[in-house]
Design an enzyme around this catalytic site. Structure first.
Site, PDB file in Angstrom:
ATOM      1  N   GLU A 149       0.889  -1.162   0.000  1.00 53.22           N
ATOM      2  CA  GLU A 149       0.000   0.000   0.000  1.00 53.22           C
ATOM      3  C   GLU A 149       0.923   1.206   0.000  1.00 53.22           C
ATOM      4  O   GLU A 149       2.135   1.054  -0.123  1.00 53.22           O
ATOM      5  CB  GLU A 149      -0.939  -0.038   1.210  1.00 53.22           C
ATOM      6  N   LYS A 186      -0.033   3.884  -5.074  1.00 54.54           N
ATOM      7  CA  LYS A 186       0.701   2.626  -5.127  1.00 54.54           C
ATOM      8  C   LYS A 186       1.464   2.477  -6.434  1.00 54.54           C
ATOM      9  O   LYS A 186       1.983   1.408  -6.727  1.00 54.54           O
ATOM     10  CB  LYS A 186      -0.284   1.456  -4.964  1.00 54.54           C
ATOM     11  N   ARG A 231       2.496 -13.910  -7.386  1.00 50.93           N
ATOM     12  CA  ARG A 231       1.092 -14.014  -7.806  1.00 50.93           C
ATOM     13  C   ARG A 231       0.786 -13.370  -9.152  1.00 50.93           C
ATOM     14  O   ARG A 231      -0.319 -13.463  -9.656  1.00 50.93           O
ATOM     15  CB  ARG A 231       0.227 -13.381  -6.713  1.00 50.93           C
ATOM     16  N   ARG A 268     -22.285  10.553  -0.882  1.00 52.46           N
ATOM     17  CA  ARG A 268     -22.177   9.293  -1.623  1.00 52.46           C
ATOM     18  C   ARG A 268     -22.820   8.160  -0.835  1.00 52.46           C
ATOM     19  O   ARG A 268     -22.737   8.091   0.375  1.00 52.46           O
ATOM     20  CB  ARG A 268     -20.698   8.950  -1.876  1.00 52.46           C
TER      21      ARG A 268
END
Length: 261
Positions: free
Chosen positions: A3, A59, A112, A151
């Site tokens: 992050e 990121k 991954r 929102r």
DNA sequence: TGTGATGTTGAATG
DNA sequence: GCATTCAACATCAC
């Protein structure tokens, strides 16, 4: 783990390892993570270039080249960097590597394969194209309120929305909600301006702490984050409530029921 | 052996 | 059209 604070750490590592280095060659083991060029073209584009600096936004890490183009490194879930000299030190999950004229090699590891590596002619245009929001450290209260007030989405979902602010991921989103005592699944439209302001304050504070003090997520103080309360059923702070695990915005979410509302 | 993992995207849905 | 949700991506570790 990447992050914002972790990618900040990657930037420090990258800058020390690569800035000023000329790329003498590129090895591609698996071009799945190379998203806009096949392996050979990728290698051709980079070979002979010198890395002149880098820019992190959220990121995303952009490595600037001496031809004004950029190499984008996005680490996905499991991306990592490793600088080494001997081939024997190569990481098992290295997907490609930059060889530098001074004899060092910078490997990009990614078991991954969720990372995204792009060769970009114009990184500013790319940021616009993907609608990447301001870095979380630079997010003004005004922009934050404008983006989220009214929102219907969950507050956690909004924190994770990289077009509103860039850099907050799943673990930090939980931490921010915990610190503000706001339920991660609370709808933004049901929160007061004060609560939304708190979220902004803590977001910046957490990211700032992370970038200044804790280069790696396991190195945070023991009374922080996942260390304490990322464990289902555990009693909350001051004995109030207990930790629950649920899904919010499609992500596994830890929060203290009874402490966060 | 099955399950879940720190991220993003694009299709499906409302 | 816009906002939101969710499966899919690929692989490993527990």
């Amino acid at each position: 783990m990447p992050e914002l604070p972790e990618v900040h750490n990657f930037k420090l590592y990258f800058d020390a390892a690569a800035t000023g280095q000329t790329i003498s060659g590129v090895t591609v083991h698996d071009d799945h993570i190379l998203r806009n060029l096949p392996g050979p073209a990728f290698a051709d584009a980079l070979t002979g270039r010198t890395i002149v600096g880098s820019l992190r936004r959220g990121k995303y890490l952009f490595a600037h080249l001496d031809n004004d183009h950029s190499l984008l490194l996005h680490f996905g879930m499991t991306g990592d960097l490793k600088l080494y000299q001997e081939t024997a030190d190569r990481n098992k999950f290295e997907r490609f590597a930059l060889h530098f004229a001074d004899g060092n090699t910078l490997g990009f590891d990614d078991p991954r394969k969720f990372a995204r590596i792009l060769y970009l002619q114009d990184h500013v245009a790319y940021i616009q194209e993907i609608k990447l929001g301001p870095d979380a450290l630079d997010l003004t209260l005004e922009d934050w309120l404008d983006a989220v007030k009214g929102r219907k989405a969950t507050i956690k979902g909004l924190l994770l929305n990289q077009s509103i602010l860039a850099g907050v991921g799943n673990l930090y989103a939980d931490e921010i909600c915990y610190r503000t005592r706001i339920h991660p699944a609370a709808h933004a439209c049901d929160l007061s301006d004060d609560q939304l302001t708190d979220i902004h304050t803590e977001t910046v504070a957490v990211m700032k702490y992370g970038t200044e003090n804790a280069p790696y997520y396991k190195d945070y103080p023991e009374d922080w984050f996942w260390h304490v309360w990322r464990e289902e059923g555990k009693a909350g702070p001051e004995g109030i409530g207990e930790v629950k695990v649920t899904k919010v915005a499609g992500r596994t979410t830890y929060f203290v029921e009874g402490w966060q509302h």
